[in-house]
Design a protein around this motif. Structure first.
Motif, mmCIF file in Angstrom:
data_model
loop_
_atom_site.group_PDB
_atom_site.id
_atom_site.type_symbol
_atom_site.label_atom_id
_atom_site.label_comp_id
_atom_site.label_asym_id
_atom_site.label_seq_id
_atom_site.Cartn_x
_atom_site.Cartn_y
_atom_site.Cartn_z
ATOM 1 N N ILE A 75 0.804 -1.234 -0.038
ATOM 2 C CA ILE A 75 -0.098 -0.044 -0.005
ATOM 3 C C ILE A 75 0.818 1.142 0.076
ATOM 4 N N LYS A 76 0.781 2.056 -0.997
ATOM 5 C CA LYS A 76 1.772 3.479 -1.075
ATOM 6 C C LYS A 76 1.314 4.259 -0.023
ATOM 7 N N ILE A 77 2.368 4.622 0.605
ATOM 8 C CA ILE A 77 2.224 5.615 1.942
ATOM 9 C C ILE A 77 2.542 6.991 1.444
ATOM 10 N N PRO A 78 1.759 8.056 1.849
ATOM 11 C CA PRO A 78 2.207 9.292 1.415
ATOM 12 C C PRO A 78 3.611 9.779 1.890
ATOM 13 N N GLN A 79 4.342 10.485 1.255
ATOM 14 C CA GLN A 79 5.515 11.052 1.692
ATOM 15 C C GLN A 79 5.475 11.610 2.841
ATOM 16 N N ASN A 80 4.626 12.762 3.232
ATOM 17 C CA ASN A 80 4.228 13.240 4.334
ATOM 18 C C ASN A 80 4.325 12.430 5.529
ATOM 19 N N MET A 81 3.683 11.225 5.404
ATOM 20 C CA MET A 81 3.467 10.255 6.337
ATOM 21 C C MET A 81 4.816 9.416 6.922
ATOM 22 N N LEU A 82 5.397 9.320 5.654
ATOM 23 C CA LEU A 82 6.753 8.649 5.675
ATOM 24 C C LEU A 82 7.808 9.476 6.558
ATOM 25 N N GLU A 83 7.496 10.787 6.153
ATOM 26 C CA GLU A 83 8.643 11.707 6.926
ATOM 27 C C GLU A 83 8.228 11.830 8.691
#
Length: 1010
Positions: A706-714
């Motif tokens: 499932i693709k995780i938004p970049q801001n969530m990965l940060e």
């Protein structure tokens, strides 16, 4: 493992006050050791200290008699000895001088087992630590003696499938569960009393133990009876045992060649004859609603749900007897596992394996997958006559690591101990090729190996092994195998024809796969390699991964969550059974107050009584599509309500305490997951309080692609850093120290970052300095605890000596502090990294650091802990948490008595990152053969943080009078040349990167940027 028993539950059944319960003849005792309830070592507290002091004075007075023992006399079992304590000893001796006798000799290590009868404990020591002495040196009686519980018989529980009940079976041996239960009660006791009732012909005393737990007296025999570990030896039982055939009323049945008699004797809590009248007058009247009968006790069994896919329905096994393997296999299981009840995953995979189906078992670690397939495969092989001999395996088990290979091999050997013609062979690094081939020639019906080792072996010896007769192929931890060793698996299947008879109709190969996680690789294995497999998934979160349910996650401020939830619900909830799960009843009440103003809503939480909850459950089940209400509930009532028909699961908040609770929420989807066309939905709301489980959830979603938004990965990186900063009291993870990374970082409780204020070096030892050590503990092949003798500066060659006087002074201060009974306070703050006191053994106190905490299932309070003794490096496992003592802050800040030493730049073969027993045993042997009294080990420093030193190798240094020290064998060279390890070039650079990230750009006299 010992089953969870609540002391509160036991106490509630025996609410006897001291004044009402204790016989006048009972005396206060201390218990030093428990082998079984029949064999308990005790001493009487009254006058014990005075008698011990008197014996110690006599030992000192007669020191000249036993200190002149002949040096060439060889100690024998039974010899009387006096053990003397040494300041630099690596063993713990309870007194300065202790009398004892030799009970065993470990010839391989030149060590002796010595029992100290005045203390009731055994120690392992070497010859130089004791003196032989005449038997009549001290004629006083030993202060401890062995007693036993009177008038009871041990029993085991067995399930009778034909009668659908559990039976209590009289046994000649106490079960491991009964023994551990007895030990747990004793450890929890504040005071213990023993009432001597009878003595046997040898003078051994038997009687009753009374345990004072929280000012309530528990009678040990009654507690054991209550939990079906024993029955009283009543007159009817005794008569039956003397002449069983004379009791014509007894029902009997023959099972697996054994005759089972059923007696209808009530198991009342009446104890032995001598104290029966006394108990009648003092025991409060207790009423049991259900009648307990000896050897015929009914149990209400709760069926545990497992997701099943790809096979017609079949009955699960409720007892190991349902497997109907040869009787010797069942006996081995009983001895090894100590339970007649299969684990959840076992009850489903056993009937499938017996039917000849390909099986895939997905469940959490330590859920019984390995013992499950081991029992089944060994049972099937034992049922087959004339198995091929020589190097023609009938079963091939491929494991994810060498240590797992040894574990599985040991399991198979135990199961097949009665079958000399069925041989199990472990093929791993560390065994020489010659010895392995010789072992295979002697018989190899079960071959256990890792994919990479077997591939290398087959490349060299392709014609030796023949897989044409292979019946069973097992891939253990297949998710790891396919992730790390996919190339080796492919080569074994394609080039080396491991599955050559898969297509032969006359010999069908049966494949069993176990894994912790469902992955895309497993899906390919199931569709390509396996024939209509039975897929059993005991982990509900893995079941949604299997059914490709894709959770949606929303990160939102807690103040805006209610509004977001309202928007998400819309009117869709009316057609889909929707449950919203909260952490606790306070949160659930608040959400209910908000939602009921907008939607049809029901509420269920742990503060409601059971009748009300059942009413809510019945109303929920009766609702129809188009008029479904929203059900708000909490984690604590999910199991009791048994909700499994949910379509839309909404995590309003994520449990901060338990990852298991979060995973169990997915069981609410089980009914719909079982449907061919699954329409389940999962929504997860994350707020600022969800940090402890946030990383776990993100890992799950990433595994589901499932693709995780970049801001969530940060945010993940920031949260991970923040969580690590909270672990400042924890030591750095040993995986980081050993390899430069931790593959279990999401679940590991240790610290995975270097903190400059905490990890600054405690000595002035620099990179390239040479340090002389005395190793006191070996943890694995490259990890040691050692005392520093001295270090030699690399620039001036000046040698700086270290003194052990300070460590001795610290030890004395700690002993003096805890010698005052008022200072022995239980530790209230128990957390990973905390430093506490521990009494181990009796009257000897240590500083220990908590490494791991095993918690109670319900309360999450600490139950057992793993601790490291910071002054000698010894690691103690599964120590009861209540034994930890409060330690004043000044003691915790004293310098540690040992340093940790790691070899840098070396790792096990095949990226395993777990040293197997062969490697560790080789290191033990290397130290034994090379390190003498006049020698030491020396290594060049590559990094030094706090009390941890990384060296390139350890070499043997020997002092020569008048000459330069002689430097000999190298441990690093030994590990590499004997095929136990390989070079790890990344290790040091990864450690340096950790240092740079912590702000250590210059450390130990070295610029890390150069």
């Amino acid at each position: 493992m010992f089953p969870k028993k609540s002391y509160g539950c036991i106490i509630s059944c025996f609410l006897y006050r001291k004044s009402n319960m204790l016989p006048a003849t009972a005396s206060i005792i201390k218990i030093t050791n428990v082998l079984t309830p029949y064999i308990i070592r005790i001493y009487e507290v009254k006058h014990y200290d005075e008698r011990l002091d008197f014996i110690n004075k006599k030992l000192l007075a007669k020191k000249e008699i036993y200190s002149i023992a002949e040096k060439d006399m060889e100690p024998q079992i039974g010899d009387m000895v006096v053990v003397h304590n040494k300041l630099d000893a690596t063993i713990d001796v309870p007194g300065w001088l202790c009398r004892g006798y030799i009970t065993g000799i470990i010839n391989l290590k030149d060590e002796y087992n010595i029992f100290l009868p005045d203390y009731g404990i055994s120690i392992v020591t070497q010859k130089e630590d004791f003196n032989l002495c005449p038997m009549d040196t001290i004629v006083e009686d030993y202060l401890t003696f062995t007693v036993g519980l009177y008038n009871v018989l041990p029993v085991n529980i067995e399930y009778n499938s034909s009668m659908c009940n559990e039976n209590l079976i009289i046994s000649k041996d106490w079960s491991a569960l009964a023994i551990e239960f007895t030990r747990e009660l004793i450890r929890a006791s504040d005071v213990i009393y023993f009432d001597h009732l009878v003595s046997d012909q040898h003078g051994k005393q038997y009687g009753e133990f009374y345990l004072d737990i929280k000012d309530n007296i528990i009678c040990l025999s009654e507690a054991l009876v209550l939990y079906n570990y024993t029955v009283y030896l009543e007159r009817e039982v005794l008569q039956f045992m003397k002449n069983p055939m004379s009791d014509k009323k007894s029902k009997k049945e023959v099972i697996n060649g054994e005759t089972i008699f059923y007696l209808s004797i009530s198991n009342m809590l009446n104890g032995n004859d001598k104290s029966k009248e006394q108990r009648k007058s003092c025991v409060k009247k207790t009423t049991f609603k259900a009648e307990k009968k000896y050897l015929h006790h009914e149990f209400n069994r709760i069926k545990e749900n497992v997701f099943i896919y790809g096979v017609d329905q079949y009955n699960t096994f409720t007892s190991i007897l349902d497997a109907k393997f040869p009787v010797e296999i069942h006996k081995a299981w009983k001895t090894l596992i100590q339970s007649s009840n299969p684990r959840k995953i076992q009850s489903y995979i056993w009937p499938a394996i017996k039917k000849g189906l390909d099986v895939m078992a997905i469940a959490a670690a330590k859920s019984g997958k390995t013992s499950g397939y081991g029992f089944a495969i060994c049972g099937l092989l034992a049922s087959i006559s004339n198995l091929p001999q020589g190097m023609n395996p009938s079963a091939l088990i491929l494991c994810s690591s060498s240590s797992k290979v040894l574990e599985v091999n040991s399991l198979c050997i135990e199961f097949l101990q009665s079958y000399g013609t069925i041989k199990s062979v472990a093929a791993i690094n560390g065994k020489s090729e010659q010895s392995l081939v010789a072992e295979m020639f002697n018989g190899c019906q079960i071959l256990i190996s890792t994919p990479r080792f077997l591939t290398r072996f087959m490349d060299k010896n392709r014609k030796l092994l023949n897989f044409k007769n292979l019946r069973y192929l097992i891939l253990d931890d297949c998710d790891i195998i396919l992730d790390k060793y996919f190339d080796s698996i492919s080569k074994l299947f394609k080039k080396h024809n491991v599955i050559c008879n898969r297509e032969l109709k006359s010999k069908m190969l049966q494949i069993t796969v176990t894994a912790t996680h469902w992955t895309a690789h497993l899906k390919k294995i199931a569709s390509i390699l396996m024939d209509n497999p039975c897929i059993c998934i005991a982990s509900f979160i893995e079941a949604i991964s299997f059914k490709t349910v894709r959770p949606k996650i929303y990160a939102i401020n807690s103040k805006k969550k209610n509004g977001k939830l309202l928007d998400l619900l819309g009117n869709e909830y009316l057609k889909s059974r929707t449950v919203v799960i909260c952490r606790n009843n306070v949160e659930a009440e608040k959400l209910y107050s908000f939602l009921k103003e907008h939607k049809e809503t029901r509420l269920a939480h742990e503060n409601m009584n059971s009748l009300r909850l059942q009413g809510i459950k019945h109303a929920w089940d009766a609702c129809i599509s188009g008029s479904y209400p929203i059900l708000i509930c909490t984690d604590n009532i999910l199991s009791d309500m048994s909700i499994t028909n949910v379509i839309w699961l909404i995590h309003y908040s994520v449990s901060l305490q338990s990852r298991t609770q979060f995973n169990f929420r997915f069981s609410t989807l089980l009914d719909n997951l079982q449907m061919e066309n699954c329409n389940c939905k999962v929504t997860i709301l994350i707020d600022e309080d969800s940090d402890k489980q946030f990383l776990h959830i993100i890992k799950i979603l990433q595994r589901m692609n499932i693709k995780i938004p970049q801001n969530m990965l940060e945010n993940v990186k920031l949260i991970a850093a923040a969580l690590e900063s909270k672990k400042e009291n924890c030591p750095i993870c040993d995986q980081i120290k050993s390899w430069g990374f931790c593959d279990k970082e999401t679940f590991c409780m240790m610290r995975h970052r270097i903190i400059s204020m905490i990890d600054a070096p405690l000595t002035n030892i620099q990179i390239k300095d040479k340090v002389k050590f005395r190793v006191v503990s070996i943890h694995d092949a490259t990890h040691f605890s050692a005392r520093i003798i001295s270090y030699i500066k690399s620039d001036t060659l000046e040698e700086i000596e270290f003194s052990n006087i300070e460590n001795l002074q610290i030890a004395i201060k700690i002993q003096e502090y805890y010698s005052c009974a008022g200072n022995k306070k239980k530790c209230e703050l128990i957390d990973v990294g905390c430093i506490c006191g521990l009494e181990e053994p009796v009257d000897t106190f240590k500083r220990v650091q908590i490494l791991y905490i095993e918690r109670e299932n319900e309360t999450q309070s600490p139950k057992r802990v793993d601790v490291k003794c910071i002054d000698n490096g010894v690691i103690l496992y599964k120590v009861n948490a209540y034994r930890l003592l409060y330690m004043p802050e000044e003691f915790t800040k004293y310098p540690m008595g040992v340093v940790e030493v790691f070899l840098v730049g070396i790792a096990p073969h095949d990226d395993e990152y777990v040293w197997n027993n062969y490697a560790t045993d080789m290191v033990y042997q290397w130290f034994k053969e090379n390190v003498k009294d006049s020698s030491y080990v020396i290594g060049m420093v590559h990094l030094h943080l706090r009390n941890t030193i990384w060296v390139d190798t350890l070499e043997i240094g020997t002092k020569l009078i008048g000459y330069k020290d002689l430097i000999g064998s190298s441990l690093r060279t030994e590990l590499l040349t004997k095929n136990h390890g390989i070079e790890n070039d990344k290790h040091l650079s990864q450690l340096y990167q950790f240092c740079r990230s912590a702000g250590f750009f210059e450390i130990n006299g070295c610029n890390l940027n150069v």
